[in-house]
Design a protein around this motif. Structure first.
Motif, mmCIF file in Angstrom:
data_model
loop_
_atom_site.group_PDB
_atom_site.id
_atom_site.type_symbol
_atom_site.label_atom_id
_atom_site.label_comp_id
_atom_site.label_asym_id
_atom_site.label_seq_id
_atom_site.Cartn_x
_atom_site.Cartn_y
_atom_site.Cartn_z
ATOM 1 N N THR A 267 35.599 22.576 32.311
ATOM 2 C CA THR A 267 36.933 22.293 32.830
ATOM 3 C C THR A 267 37.082 22.787 34.260
ATOM 4 O O THR A 267 37.560 22.059 35.143
ATOM 5 N N ASN A 285 44.252 14.611 37.637
ATOM 6 C CA ASN A 285 43.488 14.949 36.429
ATOM 7 C C ASN A 285 44.006 16.192 35.714
ATOM 8 O O ASN A 285 43.355 16.701 34.793
ATOM 9 N N TRP A 288 44.161 16.366 31.857
ATOM 10 C CA TRP A 288 42.843 16.552 31.214
ATOM 11 C C TRP A 288 42.442 18.024 31.240
ATOM 12 O O TRP A 288 41.999 18.567 30.234
ATOM 13 N N TYR A 289 42.606 18.681 32.394
ATOM 14 C CA TYR A 289 42.255 20.100 32.484
ATOM 15 C C TYR A 289 43.045 20.922 31.459
ATOM 16 O O TYR A 289 42.488 21.772 30.763
ATOM 17 N N GLU A 292 41.875 20.320 27.894
ATOM 18 C CA GLU A 292 40.542 20.861 27.608
ATOM 19 C C GLU A 292 40.541 22.391 27.579
ATOM 20 O O GLU A 292 39.886 23.001 26.737
#
Length: 408
Positions: A267, A285, A288-289, A292
């Motif tokens: 990540t 993004n 997503w980080y 995760e």
């Protein structure tokens, strides 16, 4: 744009070191069987350390060895022997806190760089300059510093001196990790690597004339975890970290498993790389980080001291338990064309379950378990016991180094 920072990842075993390398670390820090502040981690024998250094160097990754205890007199003769052994193994640097251990290291292996540990609680630029004059070129910032203080240190130290700082992981209630709670309550010295983490225990009050009668610290029948700090998480603040002048982004967790290391490493690797493409890419993004990083075990998140002093919201009062959103099943070690993908099982799962293949490049591939066999090729329907060597056939093909996980 400043130079891209090093991503420095913890490893408590050879398996986890290889995971860190495969999932994007620039450097890995490890501990030996002695003189490290994580005595309860599996840690590395000298033979394993050499194997880990060789593997990392083959992939262009550095390895730093921690020797950051605060030594007592009886530790020194053996510590000298240990440094002599490390000289032969050739790590890329030693991480040291105690000035006595520093002198021993410089005497025994003067060619090995020394990084000054966060336990040395360096919190001003003159302290950094002091270590520079001793030949040190990297200091780990005290964890009590704000980003503005780190930026001021950066402006007042030589250009070739590096600042390393923690950006993710468990926080310590004590000043720069120097703690007497464990020593006092359980006779295990945290400053020599044997911390029992009493800051995570539940506390109540007793009154002298009423022994055995417990009173909660707050109005709560369960008591309260008054020292239990939230975990640090700076994934949403990569620009601020970079602009403060930090050279090495360090993740805490030498006692964590391969899933934690893979998820955190992958990540932050992507977040750093995205930011250096463009800040817009990084911002786009973010979901997503955040998704995760929550698949690492954690105790709620905070930004520590980076944006000012902590307050009552920086602690977790209800429980010391971790939050787990993903379960680690194992890391693929090899592929057999007949039996399937080989791994050492870490947690329970079964045929027909839906799991996920976690790849170093950021892909998470859903897959169903079609078949399981033991190391003798005998089919099994479920795998309830950890540490078994198993072969798995999935609807999607994993590769060596991939991690298998499922939703918690």
């Amino acid at each position: 744009m400043p130079k891209k920072p090093e991503l420095l990842i913890p490893a408590g075993s050879l398996e986890v070191l290889k995971t860190a390398v495969n999932f994007g670390a620039n450097a890995v820090y490890i501990g030996g069987e002695s003189y490290s502040l994580r005595a309860k981690a599996k840690n590395f024998s000298l033979t394993e350390m050499q194997a880990g250094i060789n593997f990392a160097h083959e992939h262009g990754v550095k390895v730093y060895v921690t020797a950051n205890i605060f030594a007592h007199n009886e530790d020194l003769s053996e510590a000298r022997k240990y440094f002599n052994a490390l000289r032969e193994i050739k790590p890329d640097a030693l991480i040291i806190a105690d000035p006595g251990m520093f002198l021993l290291a410089k005497e025994a292996c003067p060619e090995l760089p020394v990084h000054i540990s966060t336990q040395a609680n360096n919190t001003n630029y003159l302290a950094f300059c002091f270590w520079y004059e001793q030949g040190v070129r990297r200091v780990v910032a005290g964890r009590e510093l704000s980003l503005s203080e780190i930026a001021a240190i950066r402006k007042n130290i030589p250009n070739d001196m590096e600042i390393e700082a923690f950006i993710h992981g468990a926080m310590c209630i004590s000043y720069s990790g120097r703690c007497l709670l464990s020593n006092f309550l359980s006779k295990r010295d945290a400053n020599r690597g044997a911390c029992t983490h009493p800051c995570r225990w539940k506390y109540s009050i007793t009154e002298e004339t009423r022994p055995g009668e417990y009173f909660p610290v707050f109005e709560n029948e369960r008591g309260t975890y008054i020292f239990n700090s939230r975990d640090l998480n700076m994934i949403s603040h990569i620009p601020e970290l970079v602009n403060s002048g930090i050279n090495s982004f360090k993740i805490e967790g030498r006692m964590k498993n391969a899933l934690y290391v893979a998820a955190a490493c992958r990540t932050y690797r992507k977040a750093i790389d995205d930011f250096f493409k463009s800040e817009e890419t990084y911002r786009n993004n973010m979901d997503w980080y955040l998704a995760e990083i929550s698949k690492c075990t954690y105790r709620h998140f905070s930004t520590g001291f980076y944006f000012g002093k902590t307050d009552e919201t920086s602690q977790v009062y209800e429980t010391a338990s971790y939050i787990n959103e993903a379960i680690y099943l194992g890391t693929i070690s090899s592929i057999d064309p007949i039996k399937g993908a080989c791994f050492i099982q870490k947690n329970k799962f079964a045929v027909d379950e839906d799991i996920e293949i976690m790849k170093p490049d950021g892909q998470n591939i859903p897959a169903k378990v079609l078949a399981l066999t033991d190391e003798n090729g005998v089919p099994v329907n479920n795998a309830p016991h950890p540490k078994r060597v198993l072969y798995v056939t999935l609807t999607k093909k994993p590769a060596p180094g991939d991690i298998l996980r499922k939703q918690a």
